[in-house]
Motif scaffolding. Sequence first.
Motif, mmCIF file in Angstrom:
data_model
loop_
_atom_site.group_PDB
_atom_site.id
_atom_site.type_symbol
_atom_site.label_atom_id
_atom_site.label_comp_id
_atom_site.label_asym_id
_atom_site.label_seq_id
_atom_site.Cartn_x
_atom_site.Cartn_y
_atom_site.Cartn_z
ATOM 1 N N ALA A 105 0.820 -1.211 0.000
ATOM 2 C CA ALA A 105 0.000 0.000 0.000
ATOM 3 C C ALA A 105 0.856 1.264 0.000
ATOM 4 O O ALA A 105 0.421 2.323 -0.463
ATOM 5 C CB ALA A 105 -0.937 0.002 1.202
ATOM 6 N N ALA A 106 2.077 1.161 0.510
ATOM 7 C CA ALA A 106 3.005 2.296 0.542
ATOM 8 C C ALA A 106 4.413 1.773 0.277
ATOM 9 O O ALA A 106 4.673 0.571 0.346
ATOM 10 C CB ALA A 106 2.945 3.000 1.896
ATOM 11 N N ILE A 107 5.323 2.681 -0.046
ATOM 12 C CA ILE A 107 6.709 2.284 -0.302
ATOM 13 C C ILE A 107 7.350 1.803 0.993
ATOM 14 O O ILE A 107 7.361 2.523 2.000
ATOM 15 C CB ILE A 107 7.512 3.456 -0.889
ATOM 16 N N VAL A 108 7.869 0.585 0.975
ATOM 17 C CA VAL A 108 8.526 0.014 2.155
ATOM 18 C C VAL A 108 10.033 0.243 2.007
ATOM 19 O O VAL A 108 10.759 -0.559 1.431
ATOM 20 C CB VAL A 108 8.224 -1.485 2.298
ATOM 21 N N LEU A 156 6.050 -5.737 -15.180
ATOM 22 C CA LEU A 156 7.420 -5.609 -15.698
ATOM 23 C C LEU A 156 8.449 -5.951 -14.631
ATOM 24 O O LEU A 156 9.369 -6.747 -14.873
ATOM 25 C CB LEU A 156 7.649 -4.183 -16.203
ATOM 26 N N MET A 157 8.320 -5.379 -13.436
ATOM 27 C CA MET A 157 9.353 -5.554 -12.410
ATOM 28 C C MET A 157 9.306 -6.931 -11.754
ATOM 29 O O MET A 157 10.253 -7.332 -11.092
ATOM 30 C CB MET A 157 9.233 -4.447 -11.372
ATOM 31 N N ALA A 158 8.203 -7.678 -11.957
ATOM 32 C CA ALA A 158 8.113 -9.038 -11.427
ATOM 33 C C ALA A 158 8.572 -10.086 -12.440
ATOM 34 O O ALA A 158 8.705 -11.264 -12.095
ATOM 35 C CB ALA A 158 6.675 -9.340 -11.008
ATOM 36 N N LEU A 181 6.587 -2.069 -3.148
ATOM 37 C CA LEU A 181 6.120 -0.861 -3.831
ATOM 38 C C LEU A 181 4.640 -0.926 -4.208
ATOM 39 O O LEU A 181 4.129 -1.996 -4.552
ATOM 40 C CB LEU A 181 6.933 -0.652 -5.119
ATOM 41 N N PRO A 182 3.954 0.197 -4.198
ATOM 42 C CA PRO A 182 2.606 0.264 -4.779
ATOM 43 C C PRO A 182 2.658 -0.035 -6.281
ATOM 44 O O PRO A 182 3.716 0.077 -6.911
ATOM 45 C CB PRO A 182 2.185 1.713 -4.507
ATOM 46 N N LYS A 183 1.512 -0.342 -6.842
ATOM 47 C CA LYS A 183 1.462 -0.798 -8.233
ATOM 48 C C LYS A 183 1.956 0.241 -9.233
ATOM 49 O O LYS A 183 2.527 -0.113 -10.273
ATOM 50 C CB LYS A 183 0.025 -1.199 -8.597
ATOM 51 N N ASN A 184 1.739 1.513 -8.948
ATOM 52 C CA ASN A 184 2.052 2.553 -9.934
ATOM 53 C C ASN A 184 3.424 3.182 -9.729
ATOM 54 O O ASN A 184 3.700 4.255 -10.266
ATOM 55 C CB ASN A 184 0.977 3.645 -9.922
ATOM 56 N N ILE A 185 4.287 2.531 -8.976
ATOM 57 C CA ILE A 185 5.646 3.038 -8.744
ATOM 58 C C ILE A 185 6.638 2.245 -9.593
ATOM 59 O O ILE A 185 6.664 1.015 -9.549
ATOM 60 C CB ILE A 185 6.035 2.939 -7.255
ATOM 61 N N LEU A 186 7.455 2.964 -10.350
ATOM 62 C CA LEU A 186 8.463 2.345 -11.210
ATOM 63 C C LEU A 186 9.866 2.680 -10.717
ATOM 64 O O LEU A 186 10.135 3.819 -10.327
ATOM 65 C CB LEU A 186 8.305 2.852 -12.649
ATOM 66 N N VAL A 187 10.749 1.702 -10.737
ATOM 67 C CA VAL A 187 12.166 1.933 -10.459
ATOM 68 C C VAL A 187 12.771 2.571 -11.706
ATOM 69 O O VAL A 187 12.869 1.938 -12.756
ATOM 70 C CB VAL A 187 12.893 0.628 -10.110
#
Length: 211
Positions: A105-108, A156-158, A181-187
Amino acid sequence: MKNKIFILFWCLFGLTANAQKTINFTQQLTFEYIKDGKKAEFSVFVEPKTSTWLLTKDDTFLGQPDDINYWILTPDGKITIISNDERGKTQRIVIDNPLAKKFSAAIVGKKTGKSKIFGQNQYGWKTFRGEEYALTAGRVSEKMYLSKMPFNCHPLMAYNSCLDVENHLPVFSRLEYPIFLPKNILVVEEASSQMRLVSISPTEYFIDLPK
């Protein structure tokens, strides 16, 4: 007359049932990373409305392997591989990748306070501000810049976590990012691979997905 209508109905039904589904990928993401001490790039594509991702043999995996053309990643954790058999007939294989469905739910992670702009260009394409975080999982620690996107980035990240695929991306490997990470966060930058997002550009990449 009734027989003619019945035959016409079944002809139309048969055409519909056998029709291919066309997906138009409208955004191209290009990443830069370090390979054997030299800069290299790869691109992936996304259809933002459904968060469907496309990896291609040439743009993503440098022409390998010969018999696979596309990898289609969807938020439901499916990886659809489009390939050709020995006779050149198109094959469709679907693999399950459960990590793509996980999210936080939030960036860990710990925010470092650093930020910078990614995707600078002279074409008027959108740029993105990334903020640096430090993430830790057991003995593995990683620093990266994160940016919010208008689509689900987890397929993508998985991707690299799926053991049933032979080709893997040269980035997103050290941590299972969807858990943090939340779903809409990209590295958009990764310290270990020296990866950074070069650009997100508009495109028109149509794929016919066989049933």
